[in-house]
Design a protein around this motif. Structure first.
Motif, PDB file in Angstrom:
ATOM      1  N   VAL A   1       0.908  -1.291  -0.004  1.00  0.00           N
ATOM      2  CA  VAL A   1       0.099   0.134   0.048  1.00  0.00           C
ATOM      3  C   VAL A   1       0.805   1.221   0.001  1.00  0.00           C
ATOM      4  O   VAL A   1       1.769   1.379   0.895  1.00  0.00           O
ATOM      5  N   GLN A   2       0.383   2.099  -0.965  1.00  0.00           N
ATOM      6  CA  GLN A   2       1.169   3.349  -0.978  1.00  0.00           C
ATOM      7  C   GLN A   2       0.215   4.816  -0.481  1.00  0.00           C
ATOM      8  O   GLN A   2      -0.865   4.537  -1.003  1.00  0.00           O
ATOM      9  N   LEU A   3       0.610   5.371   0.387  1.00  0.00           N
ATOM     10  CA  LEU A   3      -0.184   6.440   0.811  1.00  0.00           C
ATOM     11  C   LEU A   3       0.376   7.766   0.649  1.00  0.00           C
ATOM     12  O   LEU A   3       1.706   8.044   0.621  1.00  0.00           O
ATOM     13  N   GLN A   4      -0.371   8.775   0.242  1.00  0.00           N
ATOM     14  CA  GLN A   4       0.093  10.191  -0.216  1.00  0.00           C
ATOM     15  C   GLN A   4      -0.773  11.092   0.676  1.00  0.00           C
ATOM     16  O   GLN A   4      -2.078  11.084   0.181  1.00  0.00           O
ATOM     17  N   ALA A   5      -0.509  11.906   1.507  1.00  0.00           N
ATOM     18  CA  ALA A   5      -1.003  13.041   2.141  1.00  0.00           C
ATOM     19  C   ALA A   5      -0.877  14.443   1.424  1.00  0.00           C
ATOM     20  O   ALA A   5       0.401  14.595   1.085  1.00  0.00           O
ATOM     21  N   SER A   6      -1.681  15.167   1.504  1.00  0.00           N
ATOM     22  CA  SER A   6      -1.518  16.503   0.569  1.00  0.00           C
ATOM     23  C   SER A   6      -2.576  17.538   1.250  1.00  0.00           C
ATOM     24  O   SER A   6      -3.322  17.057   1.761  1.00  0.00           O
ATOM     25  N   GLY A   7      -2.464  18.759   0.965  1.00  0.00           N
ATOM     26  CA  GLY A   7      -3.280  19.896   1.220  1.00  0.00           C
ATOM     27  C   GLY A   7      -2.900  20.607   2.584  1.00  0.00           C
ATOM     28  O   GLY A   7      -3.592  21.661   2.884  1.00  0.00           O
ATOM     29  N   GLY A   8      -1.621  20.560   2.875  1.00  0.00           N
ATOM     30  CA  GLY A   8      -1.239  21.388   4.320  1.00  0.00           C
ATOM     31  C   GLY A   8      -0.880  22.621   3.654  1.00  0.00           C
ATOM     32  O   GLY A   8      -0.921  23.023   2.472  1.00  0.00           O
ATOM     33  N   GLY A   9      -0.687  23.530   4.686  1.00  0.00           N
ATOM     34  CA  GLY A   9      -0.304  24.845   4.427  1.00  0.00           C
ATOM     35  C   GLY A   9      -0.354  25.607   5.699  1.00  0.00           C
ATOM     36  O   GLY A   9      -0.340  25.062   6.859  1.00  0.00           O
ATOM     37  N   LYS A 102      -3.942   1.331  15.580  1.00  0.00           N
ATOM     38  CA  LYS A 102      -2.948   1.713  16.709  1.00  0.00           C
ATOM     39  C   LYS A 102      -1.578   1.341  16.416  1.00  0.00           C
ATOM     40  O   LYS A 102      -0.577   2.103  16.893  1.00  0.00           O
ATOM     41  N   ARG A 103      -1.546   0.696  15.525  1.00  0.00           N
ATOM     42  CA  ARG A 103       0.016   0.242  15.022  1.00  0.00           C
ATOM     43  C   ARG A 103       0.138   0.013  13.525  1.00  0.00           C
ATOM     44  O   ARG A 103       0.453  -0.978  12.845  1.00  0.00           O
ATOM     45  N   PRO A 104       0.057   1.331  12.704  1.00  0.00           N
ATOM     46  CA  PRO A 104       0.008   1.092  11.175  1.00  0.00           C
ATOM     47  C   PRO A 104       1.338   0.853  10.623  1.00  0.00           C
ATOM     48  O   PRO A 104       2.274   1.166  11.054  1.00  0.00           O
ATOM     49  N   GLU A 105       1.076   0.016   9.782  1.00  0.00           N
ATOM     50  CA  GLU A 105       2.391  -0.400   8.952  1.00  0.00           C
ATOM     51  C   GLU A 105       2.668   0.306   7.881  1.00  0.00           C
ATOM     52  O   GLU A 105       3.814   0.089   7.540  1.00  0.00           O
ATOM     53  N   TYR A 106       2.016   1.028   7.292  1.00  0.00           N
ATOM     54  CA  TYR A 106       1.959   1.864   6.104  1.00  0.00           C
ATOM     55  C   TYR A 106       1.779   3.519   6.475  1.00  0.00           C
ATOM     56  O   TYR A 106       0.747   3.708   7.096  1.00  0.00           O
ATOM     57  N   TRP A 107       2.808   4.178   6.157  1.00  0.00           N
ATOM     58  CA  TRP A 107       2.610   5.488   6.343  1.00  0.00           C
ATOM     59  C   TRP A 107       2.991   6.392   5.195  1.00  0.00           C
ATOM     60  O   TRP A 107       3.633   5.944   4.510  1.00  0.00           O
ATOM     61  N   GLY A 108       2.155   7.341   4.976  1.00  0.00           N
ATOM     62  CA  GLY A 108       2.679   8.404   3.675  1.00  0.00           C
ATOM     63  C   GLY A 108       3.706   9.435   4.261  1.00  0.00           C
ATOM     64  O   GLY A 108       4.161   9.337   5.494  1.00  0.00           O
ATOM     65  N   GLN A 109       3.857  10.275   3.285  1.00  0.00           N
ATOM     66  CA  GLN A 109       5.117  11.037   3.516  1.00  0.00           C
ATOM     67  C   GLN A 109       4.865  12.518   4.468  1.00  0.00           C
ATOM     68  O   GLN A 109       5.605  12.890   4.862  1.00  0.00           O
ATOM     69  N   GLY A 110       3.785  12.553   4.737  1.00  0.00           N
ATOM     70  CA  GLY A 110       3.111  13.612   5.815  1.00  0.00           C
ATOM     71  C   GLY A 110       2.983  14.992   5.059  1.00  0.00           C
ATOM     72  O   GLY A 110       3.453  15.360   4.116  1.00  0.00           O
ATOM     73  N   THR A 111       2.196  15.806   5.552  1.00  0.00           N
ATOM     74  CA  THR A 111       1.895  17.120   5.122  1.00  0.00           C
ATOM     75  C   THR A 111       1.890  18.150   6.189  1.00  0.00           C
ATOM     76  O   THR A 111       1.328  17.703   7.161  1.00  0.00           O
ATOM     77  N   LEU A 112       2.548  19.131   6.178  1.00  0.00           N
ATOM     78  CA  LEU A 112       2.551  20.184   6.871  1.00  0.00           C
ATOM     79  C   LEU A 112       1.331  21.165   7.128  1.00  0.00           C
ATOM     80  O   LEU A 112       1.073  21.839   6.211  1.00  0.00           O
ATOM     81  N   VAL A 113       0.954  21.012   8.345  1.00  0.00           N
ATOM     82  CA  VAL A 113       0.023  22.121   8.826  1.00  0.00           C
ATOM     83  C   VAL A 113       0.577  23.314   9.722  1.00  0.00           C
ATOM     84  O   VAL A 113       0.815  22.753  10.714  1.00  0.00           O
ATOM     85  N   THR A 114       0.522  24.421   9.349  1.00  0.00           N
ATOM     86  CA  THR A 114       1.065  25.333  10.377  1.00  0.00           C
ATOM     87  C   THR A 114      -0.149  26.387  10.671  1.00  0.00           C
ATOM     88  O   THR A 114      -0.634  27.143   9.695  1.00  0.00           O
ATOM     89  N   VAL A 115      -0.409  26.473  11.998  1.00  0.00           N
ATOM     90  CA  VAL A 115      -1.494  27.765  12.261  1.00  0.00           C
ATOM     91  C   VAL A 115      -0.863  28.761  13.132  1.00  0.00           C
ATOM     92  O   VAL A 115      -0.343  28.352  14.088  1.00  0.00           O
TER      93      VAL A 115
END
Length: 117
Positions: A1-9, A102-115
């Protein structure tokens, strides 16, 4: 499984953002999925757990009433709507999948949210 997160800002306190999680792999629908986040100098924190069909299964008390989930069938993504954002929501947000949220095997690369305050 490949995951991709997007939309941060970058957003001001009280503002909103929508994060998307795209997944590929024929077995993704059988996994539990979750969003996690890790703020600066903080431990990784669970945010929400959901199914690939877009069903919300649970969420952290820290986001209750402010974050919601939806599925975009046209784009084949599950989206996390972040409303009424607070500076403490600042973090890298990760889309994950696994046999247990609780213990995911697959992680996307992450997206940064700054408030900003």
């Amino acid at each position: 499984v490949q995951l991709q997160a997007s939309g941060g800002g970058l957003v001001q306190a009280g503002g909103s953002l929508s994060l998307s999680c795209a997944a590929s792999g024929s077995s993704v629908s059988r996994y539990q999925m979750a969003w996690y986040r890790q703020g600066p100098e903080k431990e990784r924190q669970f945010v929400v757990v959901f199914t690939w069909s877009g069903e919300l299964l649970g969420y952290s008390d820290s986001v209750k009433g402010r974050f919601s989930l939806s599925r975009d069938n046209a784009k084949n993504t599950v989206n996390l709507q972040l409303n009424d954002l607070k500076p403490e929501d600042t973090a890298v947000y990760y889309c994950t999948a696994g046999n247990s949220w609780k213990r995911p095997e697959y992680w996307g690369q992450g997206t940064l949210v700054t408030v900003s305050s």
